[in-house]
Design an enzyme around this catalytic site. Structure first.
Site, PDB file in Angstrom:
ATOM      1  N   CYS A  88     105.030  15.332  28.875  1.00 50.74           N
ATOM      2  CA  CYS A  88     105.122  14.059  28.147  1.00 50.74           C
ATOM      3  C   CYS A  88     105.885  12.994  28.919  1.00 50.74           C
ATOM      4  O   CYS A  88     106.396  12.030  28.338  1.00 50.74           O
ATOM      5  CB  CYS A  88     105.746  14.273  26.766  1.00 50.74           C
ATOM      6  SG  CYS A  88     104.828  15.441  25.739  1.00 50.74           S
ATOM      7  N   ARG A 122      93.704  11.110  23.755  1.00 49.00           N
ATOM      8  CA  ARG A 122      94.789  10.834  22.813  1.00 49.00           C
ATOM      9  C   ARG A 122      95.841   9.955  23.481  1.00 49.00           C
ATOM     10  O   ARG A 122      95.811   9.733  24.694  1.00 49.00           O
ATOM     11  CB  ARG A 122      95.448  12.148  22.373  1.00 49.00           C
ATOM     12  CG  ARG A 122      95.932  12.959  23.549  1.00 49.00           C
ATOM     13  CD  ARG A 122      96.971  13.995  23.244  1.00 49.00           C
ATOM     14  NE  ARG A 122      97.224  14.797  24.439  1.00 49.00           N
ATOM     15  CZ  ARG A 122      97.983  14.422  25.457  1.00 49.00           C
ATOM     16  NH1 ARG A 122      98.570  13.222  25.445  1.00 49.00           N
ATOM     17  NH2 ARG A 122      98.147  15.197  26.511  1.00 49.00           N
ATOM     18  N   GLY A 123      96.802   9.495  22.686  1.00 52.54           N
ATOM     19  CA  GLY A 123      97.935   8.792  23.262  1.00 52.54           C
ATOM     20  C   GLY A 123      98.865   9.765  23.979  1.00 52.54           C
ATOM     21  O   GLY A 123      98.759  10.977  23.830  1.00 52.54           O
ATOM     22  N   ARG A 126     101.078  11.295  27.522  1.00 56.23           N
ATOM     23  CA  ARG A 126     100.928  11.581  28.947  1.00 56.23           C
ATOM     24  C   ARG A 126     100.398  12.998  29.131  1.00 56.23           C
ATOM     25  O   ARG A 126      99.512  13.426  28.406  1.00 56.23           O
ATOM     26  CB  ARG A 126     102.259  11.291  29.622  1.00 56.23           C
ATOM     27  CG  ARG A 126     102.600   9.801  29.454  1.00 56.23           C
ATOM     28  CD  ARG A 126     104.028   9.456  29.782  1.00 56.23           C
ATOM     29  NE  ARG A 126     104.199   9.045  31.168  1.00 56.23           N
ATOM     30  CZ  ARG A 126     105.228   8.318  31.587  1.00 56.23           C
ATOM     31  NH1 ARG A 126     106.144   7.883  30.748  1.00 56.23           N
ATOM     32  NH2 ARG A 126     105.335   7.994  32.861  1.00 56.23           N
ATOM     33  N   TYR A 127     100.916  13.738  30.102  1.00 55.80           N
ATOM     34  CA  TYR A 127     100.435  15.095  30.306  1.00 55.80           C
ATOM     35  C   TYR A 127     101.142  16.068  29.356  1.00 55.80           C
ATOM     36  O   TYR A 127     102.335  15.941  29.085  1.00 55.80           O
ATOM     37  CB  TYR A 127     100.707  15.559  31.742  1.00 55.80           C
ATOM     38  CG  TYR A 127      99.787  14.955  32.761  1.00 55.80           C
ATOM     39  CD1 TYR A 127      98.456  15.360  32.866  1.00 55.80           C
ATOM     40  CD2 TYR A 127     100.247  13.974  33.629  1.00 55.80           C
ATOM     41  CE1 TYR A 127      97.613  14.800  33.811  1.00 55.80           C
ATOM     42  CE2 TYR A 127      99.411  13.401  34.573  1.00 55.80           C
ATOM     43  CZ  TYR A 127      98.098  13.821  34.662  1.00 55.80           C
ATOM     44  OH  TYR A 127      97.264  13.258  35.592  1.00 55.80           O
ATOM     45  N   THR A 128     100.380  17.039  28.869  1.00 53.25           N
ATOM     46  CA  THR A 128     100.976  18.130  28.129  1.00 53.25           C
ATOM     47  C   THR A 128     100.239  19.410  28.471  1.00 53.25           C
ATOM     48  O   THR A 128      99.170  19.400  29.089  1.00 53.25           O
ATOM     49  CB  THR A 128     100.955  17.863  26.609  1.00 53.25           C
ATOM     50  OG1 THR A 128     101.818  18.808  25.950  1.00 53.25           O
ATOM     51  CG2 THR A 128      99.557  17.972  26.040  1.00 53.25           C
ATOM     52  N   ALA A 148     105.278  19.025  20.410  1.00 51.86           N
ATOM     53  CA  ALA A 148     104.741  17.773  20.954  1.00 51.86           C
ATOM     54  C   ALA A 148     103.774  17.150  19.951  1.00 51.86           C
ATOM     55  O   ALA A 148     103.153  17.855  19.152  1.00 51.86           O
ATOM     56  CB  ALA A 148     104.025  18.029  22.282  1.00 51.86           C
ATOM     57  N   HIS A 198      98.790  23.180  26.990  1.00 46.82           N
ATOM     58  CA  HIS A 198      98.441  24.045  25.873  1.00 46.82           C
ATOM     59  C   HIS A 198      98.104  25.423  26.422  1.00 46.82           C
ATOM     60  O   HIS A 198      97.505  25.539  27.506  1.00 46.82           O
ATOM     61  CB  HIS A 198      97.231  23.519  25.102  1.00 46.82           C
ATOM     62  CG  HIS A 198      97.460  22.203  24.435  1.00 46.82           C
ATOM     63  ND1 HIS A 198      98.549  21.956  23.619  1.00 46.82           N
ATOM     64  CD2 HIS A 198      96.742  21.054  24.443  1.00 46.82           C
ATOM     65  CE1 HIS A 198      98.484  20.724  23.161  1.00 46.82           C
ATOM     66  NE2 HIS A 198      97.399  20.148  23.654  1.00 46.82           N
TER      67      HIS A 198
END
Length: 230
Positions: A183, A80-81, A83-85, A152, A87
């Site tokens: 992000c 996906r578009g 940066r880091y996230t 997010a 979950h």
């Protein structure tokens, strides 16, 4: 995977799937990829999929390795578009496999509509939130009075069929966000409904979100798209 299935909401033959069990991220990614192809080939309906994952860090296409501070959980390239996230349990994720060929072919308006959907649903629980110029996502006032991220957004579009979507922090372990720069934004923290004193179950969140689904889908229709340019 155990799941509950609310009645479809909004126009069109969309499948609404609400998972009660945690779904491993890689398994969800594989299912999204397959559903994206099936929707593009007109062999399956569009899908809105609400779920939670076991703890995982995901890397978007703009992820910077320096922002992976403490990789204490599995790190998965998401495609996906962004940066880091992070979950994990207590964070409700919404995956959207929708056909933008019949919804305006406008990714910016798609993201704007998602933001509006989440903002209106948070308001139903007494949490004011907003968009922030130059910062994709959903923002609110934390308990210390500072601005913090509560939701997010990260999307991918292939053949004008969408994948990925959004996440909202109901009651996750916020310390898990410390393993990354969420992000890519260091100067703001993250918060949750629980931290703000709102105890909301995943079922309650799903019910409220689906109740506002028709307005979200209407916002993707061509006559309504002018709003995303304001």
């Amino acid at each position: 995977m155990a799941s509950i299935a609310p009645q479809p909401a909004g126009p069109g033959p969309i499948e609404w799937r609400c998972e009660s069990a945690h779904v491993p991220y890689r398994a969800a990614l594989d299912q999204m990829e397959a559903r994206n192809s099936a929707v593009a080939d007109h062999s399956a309906s569009e899908l809105v999929w609400l779920l939670e994952h076991p703890p995982v860090y995901t890397a978007g296409t703009s992820a910077d390795a320096s922002e992976l501070v403490d990789p204490r959980f599995e790190v998965v390239e998401a495609g996906r578009g962004g940066r880091y996230t992070y979950h994990g349990p207590g964070q409700r994720v919404g995956y959207l496999v929708l056909d933008l060929n019949k919804r305006g072919k406008d990714v910016r308006c798609f993201v704007h509509a998602i933001e509006g959907w989440v903002i209106e649903t948070l308001a139903d629980f007494g949490v004011p939130s907003w968009r922030a110029a130059g910062r994709v996502g959903i923002w609110t006032e934390d308990i210390d009075g500072r601005e913090a991220k509560i939701g997010a957004i990260g999307v991918r579009v292939r053949r004008w069929i969408t994948m990925h979507g959004f996440s909202v922090n109901l009651d996750p372990d916020l310390s898990h966000f410390g393993g990354i720069v969420p992000c890519g934004i260091e100067e703001f923290g993250v918060t949750s409904l629980a931290r703000l004193g709102k105890q909301v179950s995943s079922a309650e969140w799903d019910e409220a979100l689906i109740a506002r689904a028709e307005a979200f889908l209407d916002a993707l229709d061509k006559p309504a798209r002018k709003a995303c340019r304001t």
